[in-house]
Design a protein around this motif. Structure first.
Motif, PDB file in Angstrom:
ATOM      1  N   LEU A 288      36.661 121.236  -4.360  1.00 61.35           N
ATOM      2  CA  LEU A 288      37.379 121.046  -5.545  1.00 61.35           C
ATOM      3  C   LEU A 288      36.433 122.826  -5.865  1.00 61.35           C
ATOM      4  CD1 LEU A 288      35.770 119.146  -8.044  1.00 61.35           C
ATOM      5  CD2 LEU A 288      38.442 119.698  -7.514  1.00 61.35           C
ATOM      6  N   THR A 289      34.962 123.620  -4.996  1.00 68.03           N
ATOM      7  CA  THR A 289      34.407 124.266  -4.584  1.00 68.03           C
ATOM      8  C   THR A 289      35.629 125.826  -4.275  1.00 68.03           C
ATOM      9  OG1 THR A 289      32.471 123.562  -5.219  1.00 68.03           O
ATOM     10  CG2 THR A 289      32.119 125.770  -3.881  1.00 68.03           C
ATOM     11  N   ALA A 290      36.153 125.232  -3.149  1.00 66.76           N
ATOM     12  CA  ALA A 290      36.920 126.022  -2.602  1.00 66.76           C
ATOM     13  C   ALA A 290      37.936 126.677  -3.027  1.00 66.76           C
ATOM     14  CB  ALA A 290      37.660 124.800  -1.545  1.00 66.76           C
ATOM     15  N   GLY A 291      39.026 126.097  -3.774  1.00 64.64           N
ATOM     16  CA  GLY A 291      40.545 126.801  -4.870  1.00 64.64           C
ATOM     17  C   GLY A 291      39.588 127.222  -5.290  1.00 64.64           C
ATOM     18  N   GLY A 292      38.150 127.383  -6.023  1.00 61.66           N
ATOM     19  CA  GLY A 292      37.961 128.269  -7.349  1.00 61.66           C
ATOM     20  C   GLY A 292      36.772 129.482  -6.699  1.00 61.66           C
ATOM     21  N   LEU A 293      36.665 129.448  -5.060  1.00 54.94           N
ATOM     22  CA  LEU A 293      35.974 130.020  -4.589  1.00 54.94           C
ATOM     23  C   LEU A 293      37.158 131.108  -4.515  1.00 54.94           C
ATOM     24  CD1 LEU A 293      33.095 132.001  -3.016  1.00 54.94           C
ATOM     25  CD2 LEU A 293      33.248 130.479  -1.451  1.00 54.94           C
ATOM     26  N   THR A 294      38.281 130.867  -3.572  1.00 55.10           N
ATOM     27  CA  THR A 294      38.781 131.936  -2.816  1.00 55.10           C
ATOM     28  C   THR A 294      40.046 132.846  -4.082  1.00 55.10           C
ATOM     29  OG1 THR A 294      41.120 129.610  -3.167  1.00 55.10           O
ATOM     30  CG2 THR A 294      39.332 130.096  -0.690  1.00 55.10           C
ATOM     31  N   ASP A 295      40.210 131.514  -5.328  1.00 56.29           N
ATOM     32  CA  ASP A 295      40.992 132.755  -5.941  1.00 56.29           C
ATOM     33  C   ASP A 295      40.019 133.608  -6.705  1.00 56.29           C
ATOM     34  OD1 ASP A 295      42.816 130.916  -5.495  1.00 56.29           O
ATOM     35  OD2 ASP A 295      42.593 129.396  -7.623  1.00 56.29           O
ATOM     36  N   SER A 296      38.161 132.966  -6.985  1.00 54.08           N
ATOM     37  CA  SER A 296      37.483 134.814  -7.239  1.00 54.08           C
ATOM     38  C   SER A 296      37.271 135.495  -6.074  1.00 54.08           C
ATOM     39  CB  SER A 296      36.066 133.433  -7.973  1.00 54.08           C
ATOM     40  OG  SER A 296      36.713 132.313  -8.541  1.00 54.08           O
TER      41      SER A 296
ATOM     42  N   ALA B  21      30.257 114.096  -2.614  1.00 52.47           N
ATOM     43  CA  ALA B  21      29.874 115.973  -2.187  1.00 52.47           C
ATOM     44  C   ALA B  21      30.679 116.279  -1.625  1.00 52.47           C
ATOM     45  CB  ALA B  21      28.754 115.499  -0.828  1.00 52.47           C
ATOM     46  N   GLY B  22      31.623 115.617  -0.614  1.00 53.64           N
ATOM     47  CA  GLY B  22      33.282 116.349   0.031  1.00 53.64           C
ATOM     48  C   GLY B  22      34.402 116.794  -1.145  1.00 53.64           C
ATOM     49  N   LEU B  23      34.260 116.045  -2.658  1.00 58.83           N
ATOM     50  CA  LEU B  23      35.287 116.012  -3.156  1.00 58.83           C
ATOM     51  C   LEU B  23      34.615 117.735  -3.557  1.00 58.83           C
ATOM     52  CD1 LEU B  23      35.780 113.040  -5.178  1.00 58.83           C
ATOM     53  CD2 LEU B  23      37.576 114.209  -3.939  1.00 58.83           C
ATOM     54  N   ALA B  24      33.516 117.791  -4.426  1.00 59.86           N
ATOM     55  CA  ALA B  24      32.641 118.809  -4.719  1.00 59.86           C
ATOM     56  C   ALA B  24      33.513 119.571  -3.533  1.00 59.86           C
ATOM     57  CB  ALA B  24      31.100 119.119  -5.003  1.00 59.86           C
ATOM     58  N   LEU B  25      33.270 119.832  -2.376  1.00 58.45           N
ATOM     59  CA  LEU B  25      33.185 120.965  -1.414  1.00 58.45           C
ATOM     60  C   LEU B  25      35.103 121.505  -2.037  1.00 58.45           C
ATOM     61  CD1 LEU B  25      32.452 122.480   1.501  1.00 58.45           C
ATOM     62  CD2 LEU B  25      34.941 121.984   1.278  1.00 58.45           C
TER      63      LEU B  25
END
Length: 298
Positions: A91-99, A85-89
């Motif tokens: 990975l999500t953080a980098g993609g979300l901020t870029d988007s 769950a922590g690793l998923a967050l």
């Protein structure tokens, strides 16, 4: 250079304190890196919207704390693996901020705001008058003093209060804690919320230290902060000391870049390499101190 170490180390100190709380609760918060990324981005955005760095940092940290609590709640209710769950967050953080950067500003590059007033170094006359110490603790950015305040608070809460004792009990032996009327899941959720709060604040400190949001500016510091938890022997002041060591390595790397004799990639990886070496040494020291005895099997 020594006087500037506190400002450089402040993000690592804040993030490592968050990692310490999760470690004491029984599950190491590998999500520290992700919340630092989110904090560095949203603190800059919200500060631009409100015109206040203080508001940007506070709103971002509080929202991150709530998300951290939700993440812990999700793991507890579903039985999901906390590390996944922590690793998923992360990975999500980098993609979300870029988007969001592309959607809002048309770029995922560096974001600047000339109208935003960046925090300046704080000068405290009473401290400046103290020989030697005044040069170290005066003229730092506000985040340096915030990091020291949180370190003191964490040391007092963990070592001197019933809350800290129950937090450590919940992490060491959940079954025994339940027998004493302590609910480990509640303390773990609170530790994750506090860790997310501190990690977002650490990300904001990175952004406002350079005066702009830079993608990739966290640069693995969340993982280094987790290493500082063990290098500091799971102690608040130890985490701060380990963070200062990593900050020194970072400063040395920046200075050495001007020599043009060592590849830049080697210098940028110096803090991470130092974390690996020191972690290996500390584990060997701990094993030797324990006599090399293996724990008995149940």
């Amino acid at each position: 250079m020594i006087a500037g170490l506190l400002t450089v180390a402040a993000p690592l100190i804040l993030a490592s304190l968050g990692g310490l709380l999760t470690e004491l609760s029984g599950t190491l918060g590998v999500f520290i890196e992700g919340f630092m990324v989110l904090g560095s981005f949203f603190a800059w955005i919200i500060a631009g919207w409100t015109g206040s760095v203080f508001a940007g940092c506070c709103i971002t940290a509080v929202c991150a704390g709530f998300v951290g609590w939700l993440l812990a709640r999700f793991v507890h209710k579903t039985g999901a693996n906390p590390f996944i769950a922590g690793l998923a967050l992360n990975l999500t953080a980098g993609g979300l901020t870029d988007s969001l950067s592309i959607a809002w500003f048309g770029t995922k590059g560096v974001l600047r705001n000339p109208d935003l007033k960046i925090p300046e170094p704080v000068h405290i006359p009473l401290i400046e008058d103290i020989p030697f110490i005044g040069r170290l603790f005066s003229g730092q950015l506000p985040f340096a003093y915030i990091a020291l305040a949180f370190t003191l608070a964490a040391a007092l809460v963990i070592g001197k209060t019933r809350l800290g004792l129950r937090l450590k009990a919940a992490g060491l032996s959940p079954e025994a804690a339940i027998d004493q009327g302590i609910y480990p899941a509640r303390y773990r959720e609170g530790a994750w919320a506090a860790a997310a709060f501190l990690a977002a604040l650490a990300g904001a400190a990175l952004t406002f230290r350079v005066g702009a949001y830079a993608p990739g500016g966290v640069a693995g510091r969340g993982w280094i902060a987790l290493a500082a938890v063990y290098l500091g022997f799971r102690n608040a002041w130890g985490c701060a000391a380990a963070s200062l060591v990593f900050a020194l390595a970072e400063r040395i790397g920046f200075i050495a870049q001007g020599l043009h004799t060592i590849p830049a990639t080697v210098l940028l990886g110096l803090p991470s390499a130092l974390a690996l070496v020191l972690f290996s040494v500390s584990q060997g020291f701990s094993a030797r101190r324990g006599g090399g005895k293996k724990p008995p099997r149940e």
